[in-house]
Design a protein around this motif. Structure first.
Motif, PDB file in Angstrom:
ATOM      1  N   LEU A 150       8.148  -7.800   5.358  1.00 28.08           N
ATOM      2  CA  LEU A 150       7.055  -7.995   4.402  1.00 28.08           C
ATOM      3  C   LEU A 150       7.558  -7.922   2.968  1.00 28.08           C
ATOM      4  CD1 LEU A 150       4.181  -5.985   6.113  1.00 28.08           C
ATOM      5  CD2 LEU A 150       4.155  -8.415   5.566  1.00 28.08           C
ATOM      6  N   ALA A 151       8.467  -6.980   2.708  1.00 26.03           N
ATOM      7  CA  ALA A 151       9.004  -6.848   1.349  1.00 26.03           C
ATOM      8  C   ALA A 151       9.805  -8.081   0.957  1.00 26.03           C
ATOM      9  CB  ALA A 151       9.875  -5.595   1.258  1.00 26.03           C
ATOM     10  N   LYS A 230      -0.974   0.475   6.881  1.00 26.14           N
ATOM     11  CA  LYS A 230      -0.551   0.927   5.546  1.00 26.14           C
ATOM     12  C   LYS A 230       0.624   0.103   5.035  1.00 26.14           C
ATOM     13  CE  LYS A 230       0.752   5.061   2.940  1.00 26.14           C
ATOM     14  NZ  LYS A 230       1.780   4.356   2.160  1.00 26.14           N
ATOM     15  N   ILE A 231       1.604  -0.145   5.898  1.00 24.93           N
ATOM     16  CA  ILE A 231       2.763  -0.951   5.486  1.00 24.93           C
ATOM     17  C   ILE A 231       2.302  -2.334   5.033  1.00 24.93           C
ATOM     18  CG2 ILE A 231       4.856  -2.099   6.322  1.00 24.93           C
ATOM     19  CD1 ILE A 231       5.211   0.320   8.233  1.00 24.93           C
ATOM     20  N   TYR A 232       1.436  -2.937   5.835  1.00 23.62           N
ATOM     21  CA  TYR A 232       0.945  -4.290   5.519  1.00 23.62           C
ATOM     22  C   TYR A 232       0.130  -4.268   4.224  1.00 23.62           C
ATOM     23  CZ  TYR A 232      -1.247  -8.841   6.051  1.00 23.62           C
ATOM     24  OH  TYR A 232      -1.678 -10.121   5.846  1.00 23.62           O
ATOM     25  N   ARG A 233      -0.780  -3.300   4.119  1.00 19.15           N
ATOM     26  CA  ARG A 233      -1.649  -3.221   2.940  1.00 19.15           C
ATOM     27  C   ARG A 233      -0.836  -3.026   1.664  1.00 19.15           C
ATOM     28  NH1 ARG A 233      -4.260   1.512   3.927  1.00 19.15           N
ATOM     29  NH2 ARG A 233      -2.743   2.605   2.633  1.00 19.15           N
ATOM     30  N   ASP A 234       0.110  -2.093   1.698  1.00 17.08           N
ATOM     31  CA  ASP A 234       0.897  -1.821   0.496  1.00 17.08           C
ATOM     32  C   ASP A 234       1.668  -3.055   0.034  1.00 17.08           C
ATOM     33  OD1 ASP A 234      -0.043   0.733   0.632  1.00 17.08           O
ATOM     34  OD2 ASP A 234       1.813   1.622   1.401  1.00 17.08           O
ATOM     35  N   ALA A 235       2.243  -3.779   0.986  1.00 12.16           N
ATOM     36  CA  ALA A 235       3.050  -4.946   0.634  1.00 12.16           C
ATOM     37  C   ALA A 235       2.187  -6.087   0.112  1.00 12.16           C
ATOM     38  CB  ALA A 235       3.859  -5.410   1.848  1.00 12.16           C
ATOM     39  N   LEU A 240      -0.468  -9.583  -4.073  1.00 16.60           N
ATOM     40  CA  LEU A 240      -1.657 -10.300  -4.533  1.00 16.60           C
ATOM     41  C   LEU A 240      -1.994  -9.924  -5.971  1.00 16.60           C
ATOM     42  CD1 LEU A 240      -4.084 -12.127  -3.979  1.00 16.60           C
ATOM     43  CD2 LEU A 240      -5.247 -10.170  -2.952  1.00 16.60           C
ATOM     44  N   GLU A 241      -1.946  -8.650  -6.279  1.00 14.93           N
ATOM     45  CA  GLU A 241      -2.241  -8.197  -7.638  1.00 14.93           C
ATOM     46  C   GLU A 241      -1.227  -8.751  -8.638  1.00 14.93           C
ATOM     47  OE1 GLU A 241      -2.468  -3.927  -7.327  1.00 14.93           O
ATOM     48  OE2 GLU A 241      -3.878  -4.104  -5.655  1.00 14.93           O
ATOM     49  N   PHE A 306      -7.782  -6.510   5.779  1.00 13.27           N
ATOM     50  CA  PHE A 306      -7.936  -7.527   4.740  1.00 13.27           C
ATOM     51  C   PHE A 306      -8.721  -6.973   3.556  1.00 13.27           C
ATOM     52  CE2 PHE A 306     -10.576 -11.000   2.959  1.00 13.27           C
ATOM     53  CZ  PHE A 306      -9.563 -11.747   2.387  1.00 13.27           C
ATOM     54  N   ALA A 307      -9.750  -6.195   3.846  1.00  8.03           N
ATOM     55  CA  ALA A 307     -10.553  -5.600   2.777  1.00  8.03           C
ATOM     56  C   ALA A 307      -9.695  -4.689   1.895  1.00  8.03           C
ATOM     57  CB  ALA A 307     -11.717  -4.817   3.374  1.00  8.03           C
ATOM     58  N   GLU A 308      -8.817  -3.914   2.514  1.00  7.96           N
ATOM     59  CA  GLU A 308      -7.958  -3.007   1.759  1.00  7.96           C
ATOM     60  C   GLU A 308      -6.920  -3.772   0.932  1.00  7.96           C
ATOM     61  OE1 GLU A 308      -6.366  -0.407   4.696  1.00  7.96           O
ATOM     62  OE2 GLU A 308      -8.242   0.692   4.983  1.00  7.96           O
ATOM     63  N   VAL A 309      -6.452  -4.890   1.452  1.00  5.18           N
ATOM     64  CA  VAL A 309      -5.486  -5.711   0.716  1.00  5.18           C
ATOM     65  C   VAL A 309      -6.114  -6.300  -0.541  1.00  5.18           C
ATOM     66  CG1 VAL A 309      -4.191  -7.891   0.794  1.00  5.18           C
ATOM     67  CG2 VAL A 309      -4.005  -6.264   2.680  1.00  5.18           C
ATOM     68  N   THR A 310      -7.361  -6.766  -0.442  1.00  4.00           N
ATOM     69  CA  THR A 310      -7.979  -7.536  -1.530  1.00  4.00           C
ATOM     70  C   THR A 310      -8.904  -6.722  -2.429  1.00  4.00           C
ATOM     71  OG1 THR A 310      -9.734  -8.181   0.021  1.00  4.00           O
ATOM     72  CG2 THR A 310      -7.884  -9.705  -0.241  1.00  4.00           C
ATOM     73  N   ALA A 311      -9.235  -5.509  -2.048  1.00  6.45           N
ATOM     74  CA  ALA A 311     -10.269  -4.741  -2.760  1.00  6.45           C
ATOM     75  C   ALA A 311      -9.984  -4.626  -4.252  1.00  6.45           C
ATOM     76  CB  ALA A 311     -10.403  -3.345  -2.138  1.00  6.45           C
ATOM     77  N   ASN A 312      -8.794  -4.207  -4.630  1.00  4.76           N
ATOM     78  CA  ASN A 312      -8.498  -3.992  -6.046  1.00  4.76           C
ATOM     79  C   ASN A 312      -8.475  -5.305  -6.824  1.00  4.76           C
ATOM     80  OD1 ASN A 312      -7.803  -2.022  -8.136  1.00  4.76           O
ATOM     81  ND2 ASN A 312      -5.867  -3.142  -8.253  1.00  4.76           N
ATOM     82  N   SER A 313      -7.937  -6.357  -6.203  1.00  6.75           N
ATOM     83  CA  SER A 313      -7.887  -7.664  -6.878  1.00  6.75           C
ATOM     84  C   SER A 313      -9.291  -8.196  -7.133  1.00  6.75           C
ATOM     85  CB  SER A 313      -7.099  -8.655  -6.020  1.00  6.75           C
ATOM     86  OG  SER A 313      -5.739  -8.277  -5.934  1.00  6.75           O
TER      87      SER A 313
END
Length: 643
Positions: A150-151, A230-235, A240-241, A306-313
């Motif tokens: 992922l990195a 967590k690994i997926y979300r963090d990466a 995305l941000e 997906f929600a955790e990945v995109t929430a901040n953006s």
């Protein structure tokens, strides 16, 4: 005799029968004795053979146990052999051959399952512990590989690559971002975006996605859902941000927006609209596809991930829109508010699809809430604009009576509204109750027009010359009617409104002619002329008009000359910007003035022409007047030479 003989016979037979039974009994007893001896012998024989039978059974059971043990041992050895092969692969790690590594993990899992499901392998606890330890190490290595993959392939996407995925009409080099000078609104893009084609950007190479899926599947099966997520979300979240930051997205609050100059804010708003399309149609849609592919078939909650990945953006994007909606309202913001509302309405279906599921409820509701706030702010801005138009107290006075800047601004403003008819219809459905949305735009437009007329009436009172007052009203209302009757507003306002205001234009034109020219026309009438003698009646002495005082005729000509020159000097500086209206007004004046002047010269000219210095009094021919009338309403400066 016969009876005794018969009895004798029966007795003999009975005696024989008795003897026979006695012999049979004797034989039976002998047989029982013999059989009894056989039973005793057989029991003895059985007792003698029992040890041999026990040994034989034991030998047979031993052979069966040996066969089973051999088979079990063979199975165990096979599993050991497979485990040793898998162990070597596990210890090398997954980086060089991920596919082989995953096969080795599956092999170990199969061994564990094999031993766990067979009760006869209870003595293999040591082996099981070793294999489970290997599996734990393998899962940790898979976590690290998942993180590394992922990195390696989660890199922010450059803006140029995103722009290349846009339809040509939305790409930076083909955008028309010019600004209208009058209305202050950016040129509105054609409403064909629904059919625009967006290319899908490559956020992660297609060849890597199956590897990520297999890794995720192994981690989830091993009970590492949280670590995997967590690994997926963090990466992906940070990538995305970063992509949005590179694009130009920034988190701003109401105070930040309030401090900006309008030009800078307008640019940021137009950029934000652009960013919303890119974010939803390219980035968020792409992230959704990746998330679905990576976790397809697993028990991990894809929507939550997906929600955790995109929430901040999503929050950063919406924060700017929210800040604009909450900032101080002003008329120039209306169209950008409508643009912002429009893009959210345009993207609504895609947002609902991309952010489906309970986990994404907050994102959907936040977007919908922003759309409603923008609609409410836009609707309130209509009221502000109407009030601002009616109460506009700018000291700017158009000295030449032409169209006031407020009029052109308001008309352009209203015309721009009709570029947003479908958007306004949707907006009114959300904000307005009681009125039909189809007629609401007409109601709003008519109120704004009424407010403008009211303000123009007040501004017209600033003129000291009543003629200029009516000319000013004529120019401005004519501009309103002409501009709106040539636009889509005509269909909304209706023919009655157009005809009614055309009559107002005509009324002001008539009032101008009456006020501006009544006095000079009086000098061309016979009323008030002084007779030549003491005779009471004004008579006519042929061409000489001897019944009229020559002095009074001269005075009339002098007065006409002075008044006309003043009118010419003053009204040549006035402006009627519409050519047709200007020609109409000149012609209307000429049709009244020139016949009266010709008639006056014909009747009284000889009295002056026969005297001294006739050119002092009859300075202009009718042709001169006609030429000079053609210079009226040209907006000349005072120093500009006559033509």
């Amino acid at each position: 005799m016969a009876v005794p003989q018969a009895i004798d016979t029966l007795s003999r037979r009975a005696s024989l029968l008795r003897e026979s039974l006695q012999k049979s009994q004797s034989n039976t007893e002998s047989m029982v004795t013999i059989l009894g001896s056989f039973d005793h012998r057989l029991s003895a024989l059985e007792a003698a053979m029992r040890p041999t039978q026990v040994k034989t059974h034991a030998i047979r059971m031993a052979h069966e146990n040996i066969d089973k043990t051999l088979k079990t041992t063979e199975v165990i050895l096979t599993q050991f052999d497979l485990s040793r092969q898998a162990e070597a692969t596990i210890l090398r790690g997954p980086h060089e051959d991920l596919e082989g590594y995953l096969e080795a993990v599956d092999m170990l899992k199969s061994t564990v399952h094999h031993f766990s499901s067979n009760k006869s392998f209870k003595g293999c606890d040591g082996v099981m512990n070793h294999i489970n330890s290997l599996l734990s190490k393998a899962i940790l290595k898979l976590e690290e590989e998942f993180r590394q993959l992922l990195a390696t392939y989660s890199k922010p996407i450059e803006p140029d690559r995103l722009f290349d995925c846009l339809p040509k009409s939305l790409q930076p080099h083909s955008e028309t971002s010019g600004h209208q000078a009058d209305g202050g609104k950016p040129e509105h893009q054609a409403r064909s975006l629904e059919t625009a084609v967006y290319k899908t950007p490559t956020l992660i190479p297609a060849r890597v996605l199956p590897l990520l899926h297999d890794l995720a599947n192994q981690l989830v099966q091993a009970g590492h859902q949280q670590q995997c997520s967590k690994i997926y979300r963090d990466a992906r979240a940070s990538t995305l941000e970063s992509s949005l930051r590179k694009l130009g997205v920034e988190k701003l609050n109401k105070d930040d927006v309030q401090k900006m100059q309008w030009e800078a804010l307008e640019t940021k708003i137009q950029n934000w609209i652009h960013y919303m399309r890119i974010a939803v149609k390219l980035l968020f849609a792409g992230e959704r596809k990746i998330c679905d592919q990576v976790f397809d078939g697993t028990t991990l909650n894809k929507d939550q991930c997906f929600a955790e990945v995109t929430a901040n953006s999503v929050a950063v994007l919406l924060s700017f829109g929210d800040a604009v909606a909450k900032s101080k309202r002003s008329p120039e913001k209306l169209f950008v508010l409508l643009d912002m509302y429009e893009v959210l309405h345009e993207l609504h279906v895609e947002i609902e699809t991309i952010f489906e599921g309970k986990a994404c409820t907050e994102m959907r509701e936040s977007t919908l809430s922003l759309a409603k706030r923008l609609a409410q702010t836009a609707e309130e801005t209509f009221g502000d604009f109407e009030e601002a138009v009616e109460k506009d107290a700018t000291k700017t006075t158009v000295l030449d009576g032409t169209v006031h800047p407020l009029t052109s601004y308001v008309i352009n403003y209203v015309k721009f509204l009709f570029d947003y008819q479908s958007t306004l219809k949707q907006l009114f459905q959300e904000c307005v109750t009681g009125d039909k949305t189809e007629s609401q735009l007409a109601i709003v437009t008519m109120r704004i027009m009424q407010a403008l007329q009211s303000n123009l009436d007040n501004k017209s009172k600033q003129y000291k010359d009543p003629a200029l007052t009516y000319l000013f009203l004529m120019n401005n209302i004519h501009y309103m009617v002409r501009s709106l009757s040539r636009s889509e507003a005509k269909d909304i306002l209706g023919d009655d409104w157009v005809q009614r205001h055309r009559r107002i234009v005509q009324q002001n034109a008539n009032q101008y002619k009456r006020v501006a020219w009544a006095k000079i026309l009086q000098t061309l009438s016979i009323q008030g002329l002084t007779p030549s003698g003491s005779s009471s009646a004004l008579g006519s002495e042929g061409a000489n008009n001897s019944g009229v005082s020559r002095a009074s005729i001269k005075e009339r000509f002098k007065s006409f000359n002075v008044q006309f020159e003043e009118l010419h000097q003053r009204q040549s500086q006035w402006t009627v910007p519409d050519q047709e209206l200007r020609e109409y007004l000149r012609l209307a004046i000429a049709e009244v003035l020139l016949p009266a002047y010709r008639s006056y010269i014909k009747r009284f000219g000889p009295l002056v022409e026969n005297g001294k210095n006739p050119l002092k009094y009859i300075r202009y021919t009718p042709e001169d007047l006609e030429r000079m009338l053609s210079e009226f309403f040209e907006g000349k400066s005072m120093g500009e030479p006559k033509r």
